[in-house]
Design a protein around this motif. Structure first.
Motif, PDB file in Angstrom:
ATOM      1  N   ALA A  77      13.314   5.335 -15.980  1.00 54.38           N
ATOM      2  CA  ALA A  77      14.337   6.229 -15.437  1.00 54.38           C
ATOM      3  C   ALA A  77      14.792   7.276 -16.445  1.00 54.38           C
ATOM      4  N   GLY A  78      14.208   7.274 -17.639  1.00 56.47           N
ATOM      5  CA  GLY A  78      14.595   8.234 -18.660  1.00 56.47           C
ATOM      6  C   GLY A  78      15.866   7.856 -19.384  1.00 56.47           C
ATOM      7  N   GLU A  79      16.288   6.593 -19.268  1.00 57.08           N
ATOM      8  CA  GLU A  79      17.543   6.140 -19.857  1.00 57.08           C
ATOM      9  C   GLU A  79      17.340   5.430 -21.190  1.00 57.08           C
ATOM     10  N   LEU A  80      16.109   5.306 -21.652  1.00 56.16           N
ATOM     11  CA  LEU A  80      15.839   4.629 -22.918  1.00 56.16           C
ATOM     12  C   LEU A  80      14.622   5.271 -23.571  1.00 56.16           C
ATOM     13  N   ARG A  81      14.840   5.857 -24.746  1.00 54.43           N
ATOM     14  CA  ARG A  81      13.755   6.446 -25.524  1.00 54.43           C
ATOM     15  C   ARG A  81      13.637   5.680 -26.835  1.00 54.43           C
ATOM     16  N   PHE A  82      12.414   5.293 -27.166  1.00 60.43           N
ATOM     17  CA  PHE A  82      12.227   4.412 -28.320  1.00 60.43           C
ATOM     18  C   PHE A  82      10.986   4.796 -29.107  1.00 60.43           C
ATOM     19  N   GLY A  83      10.902   4.280 -30.317  1.00 58.39           N
ATOM     20  CA  GLY A  83       9.698   4.397 -31.126  1.00 58.39           C
ATOM     21  C   GLY A  83       9.042   3.038 -31.250  1.00 58.39           C
ATOM     22  N   MET A  84       7.736   3.033 -31.418  1.00 56.91           N
ATOM     23  CA  MET A  84       6.987   1.786 -31.598  1.00 56.91           C
ATOM     24  C   MET A  84       5.765   2.070 -32.452  1.00 56.91           C
ATOM     25  N   ALA A  85       5.148   1.034 -32.953  1.00 57.06           N
ATOM     26  CA  ALA A  85       3.932   1.190 -33.743  1.00 57.06           C
ATOM     27  C   ALA A  85       2.721   1.281 -32.828  1.00 57.06           C
ATOM     28  N   ASP A  86       1.685   1.928 -33.314  1.00 57.80           N
ATOM     29  CA  ASP A  86       0.446   2.109 -32.559  1.00 57.80           C
ATOM     30  C   ASP A  86      -0.269   0.758 -32.432  1.00 57.80           C
ATOM     31  N   PRO A  87      -0.467   0.236 -31.212  1.00 61.47           N
ATOM     32  CA  PRO A  87      -1.088  -1.078 -31.047  1.00 61.47           C
ATOM     33  C   PRO A  87      -2.560  -1.122 -31.449  1.00 61.47           C
ATOM     34  N   ARG A  88      -3.180   0.034 -31.617  1.00 61.92           N
ATOM     35  CA  ARG A  88      -4.576   0.043 -32.070  1.00 61.92           C
ATOM     36  C   ARG A  88      -4.670  -0.305 -33.547  1.00 61.92           C
ATOM     37  N   VAL A  89      -3.533  -0.226 -34.244  1.00 61.09           N
ATOM     38  CA  VAL A  89      -3.502  -0.445 -35.688  1.00 61.09           C
ATOM     39  C   VAL A  89      -2.570  -1.581 -36.064  1.00 61.09           C
ATOM     40  N   SER A  90      -1.442  -1.663 -35.386  1.00 58.62           N
ATOM     41  CA  SER A  90      -0.341  -2.520 -35.816  1.00 58.62           C
ATOM     42  C   SER A  90      -0.123  -3.721 -34.918  1.00 58.62           C
TER      43      SER A  90
END
Length: 487
Positions: free
Chosen positions: A128-141
């Motif tokens: 819904a555009g109510e949560l923006r987050f960062g995460m690590a790249d699953p291809r690497v991490s």
């Protein structure tokens, strides 16, 4: 003589102490990137045991691939050895050293809505555009892959380890809509969050990283740890022996790391949980972590997750071609309206997503209406929920293939979902449609109910790379959920 005897005794004692101390040893260690914070602990290890560990760091997934291929290190120290196990490699001698679950660190001003949340709640808010987050790249991490495992396992709803057929791009799509950035590893995603903290609401990473961030003095707003109630992936940081001739030094390291004093030091300096249950936790680590999710049992599941990750998260365009001939009156039209209202108003894994363009093409004997709603917020979702509530039916026939022809002219790089309950009796024939579109521009997924011809629908859907879902014996809403989204 007495003085000489005293000198000899002192010399003997010193000699005995010197001979009792183990010889200094330096071991090379392939390590997960987030273990850079162990510097003070490793200094104490060297002082007490004579063993120096030199860490060569990279993401857990990437490091596991290198281990399976063969690397020239003495030890490996990764967030988990389960990726290595999936590669079919012989698992080396391993000892768990500390624990940390994969969690969400959410700004305190945004955390109230997510306390006690499930992964479905997280996905719904992200969609819904109510949560923006960062995460690590699953291809690497490993932390990035753990996030995908958590979301996909919850979405599958089986309560068991993921199978390849459980991994659905459309189930991950809503969650990944909220991804503002990714980074190459768990340590790097923390650094990126600090740089972009004013732009995003949260970070998906290890509990230890969130707690360390809060203690770092780098945040303008502290983070609250959210443990999704339907389960987390837990890392146990095993130390692995790669070269058997280093066994004696390995044993010294493991013995030291598992002592209560070392476990307390790791906990206090890195915010990771002790593996020794007798070591009293700090206040921040007394929160129960809930259910640990099953880790996938095959590499095929990891491959499916990565394929879904590559396709998901991008703004999507879906053209719904909706039969509004009079045969739709009654429960069929009611079911269609219910499906759109649920996908607009409900949370979870299947809702319409921020950035998604939804095109409604209503038809009977001709195209009755074309309407596009781009989801930017709650008002757009509500508009889409009510878009069909007052739409009228027409008794001038059923032009299925002419309506699909119209859809192909507006679909762009999206997908088409055709929903009909009738036989084509107006406009283009199936043969005429296929002649006009020998190379269809978009995959077409057909939902059949009522008297719709399954043979013709299947023929056209397969030419486009799509398929038919039969809703005559099941829920129309479930049929729509099954085939919308990224393909």
């Amino acid at each position: 003589m007495r003085a000489l005897a005293a000198v000899l005794v002192t010399a003997a004692v010193l000699t005995g102490c010197t001979s009792a101390r183990p010889d200094p040893v330096t071991l090379t260690v392939l390590a997960s990137s987030e273990l850079a914070d162990l510097g003070p602990v490793l200094a104490d290890l060297r002082r007490d045991t004579g063993v120096e560990l030199r860490l060569d760091q990279r993401g857990t997934v990437r490091a596991s691939e290198e281990l399976a291929a063969g690397v020239d290190h003495d030890l490996a120290w990764l967030a988990t050895n389960r990726y290595l196990r999936l590669k079919g490699a012989d698992l080396p001698l391993s000892t768990s050293t500390m624990l940390s679950p994969l969690v969400l660190g959410v700004k305190t001003s945004r955390a109230a809505a997510l306390r006690g949340a499930s992964w479905a709640d997280v996905a719904g808010r992200a969609a819904a555009g109510e949560l923006r987050f960062g995460m690590a790249d699953p291809r690497v991490s490993g932390s990035g892959m753990a996030a995908l495992i958590g979301v996909a396992t919850a979405a599958a709803g089986t309560g068991a380890a993921l199978r390849p057929e459980d991994v659905r791009c459309d189930k991950l799509q809503g969650f990944l809509t909220g991804r503002a950035f990714d980074a190459t590893g768990a340590a790097e995603v923390v650094d990126e969050y600090v740089r972009r903290q004013d732009e995003v609401d949260a970070v998906v990473t290890y509990e230890s990283a969130v707690l360390s961030l809060n203690a770092s003095g780098q945040l303008r707003e502290p983070l609250e740890v959210v443990y999704p109630r339907d389960g987390i992936v837990l890392s146990d940081y095993p130390l692995m022996l790669l070269k058997p001739d280093k066994r004696a030094a390995y044993d010294r390291v493991v013995e030291w790391l598992r002592t209560p004093a070392a476990q307390r030091s790791i906990m206090e300096r890195t915010a990771r949980r002790p593996v020794d249950p007798q070591v009293e936790r700090t206040e921040a680590l007394r929160e129960p972590i809930g259910t640990a999710l099953y880790f996938p049992g095959t590499q095929q599941v990891v491959d499916a997750l990565l394929a879904a990750y590559d396709r998901a998260g991008r703004p999507a365009r879906v053209v719904f071609v909706l039969d509004h001939s009079t045969s739709m009156a009654g429960p069929r039209l009611a079911g269609l309206r219910e499906a759109f209202a649920t996908l607009s108003r409900a949370g979870g894994f299947d809702r319409f997503r921020a950035g998604e363009a939804v095109v409604l093409v209503r038809f009977a004997g001709t195209v009755l209406e074309e309407r596009t709603v781009v989801i930017r917020g709650a008002a757009d979702l509500e508009a889409l929920a009510g878009a069909l509530e007052t739409a009228e039916l027409s008794d001038d026939g059923t032009a299925i293939w002419s309506a699909l022809d119209h859809a192909y002219r507006v679909v762009g790089d999206g997908v088409v979902v055709l929903m009909t309950d009738g036989e084509n009796n107006a406009g283009l024939s199936a043969d005429g449609f296929l002649a006009a579109w020998p190379h269809p521009p978009a995959r077409t997924y057909a939902i059949r109910f009522g008297e719709a011809d399954p043979v013709e629908l299947d023929r056209v859907a397969r030419v486009t790379g799509g398929r038919v879902v039969d809703a005559t014996t099941g829920s129309l809403l479930e049929a729509v959920k099954e085939i919308r989204g990224c393909r």
